[in-house]
Design a protein around this motif. Sequence first.
Motif, mmCIF file in Angstrom:
data_model
loop_
_atom_site.group_PDB
_atom_site.id
_atom_site.type_symbol
_atom_site.label_atom_id
_atom_site.label_comp_id
_atom_site.label_asym_id
_atom_site.label_seq_id
_atom_site.Cartn_x
_atom_site.Cartn_y
_atom_site.Cartn_z
ATOM 1 N N ARG A 120 0.816 -1.205 0.000
ATOM 2 C CA ARG A 120 0.000 0.000 0.000
ATOM 3 C C ARG A 120 0.860 1.270 0.000
ATOM 4 O O ARG A 120 0.576 2.222 -0.709
ATOM 5 N N TYR A 121 1.920 1.259 0.813
ATOM 6 C CA TYR A 121 2.692 2.499 0.967
ATOM 7 C C TYR A 121 3.967 2.513 0.134
ATOM 8 O O TYR A 121 4.579 3.552 -0.045
ATOM 9 N N ASN A 122 4.374 1.318 -0.303
ATOM 10 C CA ASN A 122 5.518 1.242 -1.193
ATOM 11 C C ASN A 122 6.798 1.765 -0.539
ATOM 12 O O ASN A 122 7.589 2.463 -1.183
ATOM 13 N N HIS A 123 6.973 1.475 0.746
ATOM 14 C CA HIS A 123 8.219 1.870 1.400
ATOM 15 C C HIS A 123 9.160 0.673 1.449
ATOM 16 O O HIS A 123 8.934 -0.322 0.749
ATOM 17 N N GLN A 124 10.250 0.755 2.232
ATOM 18 C CA GLN A 124 11.312 -0.235 2.087
ATOM 19 C C GLN A 124 11.155 -1.485 2.946
ATOM 20 O O GLN A 124 11.499 -2.578 2.524
ATOM 21 N N LEU A 125 10.671 -1.332 4.177
ATOM 22 C CA LEU A 125 10.683 -2.476 5.096
ATOM 23 C C LEU A 125 9.554 -2.384 6.120
ATOM 24 O O LEU A 125 9.345 -1.330 6.721
ATOM 25 N N VAL A 126 8.868 -3.506 6.299
ATOM 26 C CA VAL A 126 7.921 -3.615 7.420
ATOM 27 C C VAL A 126 8.460 -4.700 8.344
ATOM 28 O O VAL A 126 8.788 -5.806 7.893
#
Length: 344
Positions: free
Chosen positions: A278-284
Motif C-alpha cells: 500500500r505504501y511502497n516503502h522499504q521495510l515492514v
Amino acid sequence: MSGDKRVHTSVPDTETAIDRNLPEFPAAKPIDEDNYFRLHKPPPYLSQISRDVAEFINYHHLQKRKIVLVTSGGTTVPLENNTVRFIDNFSAGTRGATSAEYFLENGYAVVFLHREFSLLPYSRHYSHTTNCFLDYMTESKDGKVEVNAEFQKEMIVVLRKYRYAQSNNLLLLVPFTTVHQYLFTLKLIAQELSVIGSDALFYLAAAVSDFFLPSSRVPEHKIQSQESGGKLVVDLEPVPKFLSRLVDSWAPISMIVSFKLETDSSILIKKARGALERYNHQLVIGNLLQSRKYEVVFVTQESERWVRLSQEQVDAGIDIESLIIPEVIKLHQSSIEEKKKMGL
Ligand code: 9Z3
C-alpha cells in the motif's frame, strides 16, 4: 521559577475551549491526510520543537552523521478536551528505547519521538523495573547515598553510554501523548529531516491508534453518565493513512521502516505485506504481541525473513534489538548507495 523549558504533552490544553466553527467530518467518509492537517489545530508548542529539531539536524548534518527518527510508545485518543478519559494503544516503549540505544552505538544521532513518560533510552534500565530506583541505592558509613555494590558493574556501562550520548548531543527527546500530537509532530520532523535526504532513516515503532475523535466532536468537559442514560457510545473515525504522505511527500528520499503489530500469527505476514504494497516503502517489521521480545519478521518487496533470539540468548538477557538494528543499518546503507547512484 521552575526553569523547566521542556515541552510537556500529557497535560491537556485546558484553556482551549472547543472551536465549534470547525466543520463536522462526514460520518463514515475517511478523512484524507491533507484535510486532517487543514482542519485540526497544530499543538501550540510545535514551533519550539521545530527550532530544536532544525538545530539538531544542522549540527549532525555538518558532521556527516546519519540521523534516525525513532518513534516509540502508544498514542492516546482523548474523549474529552479536559481529559479524564482516553483510549490508549498498547506499548511500553521498550522496542523504541532499546532500538535507540543500538542506533546510538552504531554512530547515528537519534530523534526520539516518544509517548511522554514511556521508556527512554538508558534510563529504561532503571525507571520502570520491578525495583524502585531507591532499591539501587545504599547509604554509606559516612551518610552518603551510593549505588549498591551488586548494581555497580552494570550501571557504570549504562552510565558511560548515557553520558557519551548526552555530551555529544546525540539524542533529542521529543514527547507526544495524543495521536493528534503524534501526527503533527511526525509531519514536522519528517519535513525537516527530508533536507538530509537518504541520510535520514525513519524507524516507526510507536503504536499508533487506527481511530480518532475529530476535534469538532470532542466535548469540552468530562462526559456525564446521567446525560446519556448511563451508556457511552463512542463513534471514532479512521486515522488518515499518514504513512502514504510520509513516503510520497514528506520525506520521499529517506528510508522508511514501519512496524506491524498483530496478535493472530496467521495474518501477520499478510498484513505486513499489505502495508508494504500500500505504501511502497522499504521495510515492514512484523511482530506479535505475545512474542515481540523474541522474534520479528522482516518483510521487504523481495522476501520475508524471521529474526529470532536463540534460547541461550534469551537466557543471557540479550535484546532482540541488538539483532534488528545492525540488519536495518545494512539496509539503510544499501538504500543510501542506491539513491546516490540515482543522483539523489
Ligand atoms: C510495534 O509493533 C512495536 O514493536 C510494539 C513494541 C508496539 C509491539 P513495546 O513498546 O512494544 O516494546 O512494549 N509498533 C507498531 C505498531 C503500529 O501501530 N503499527 C501501525 C500498524 O500496525 C503502523 S505504524 O498499522
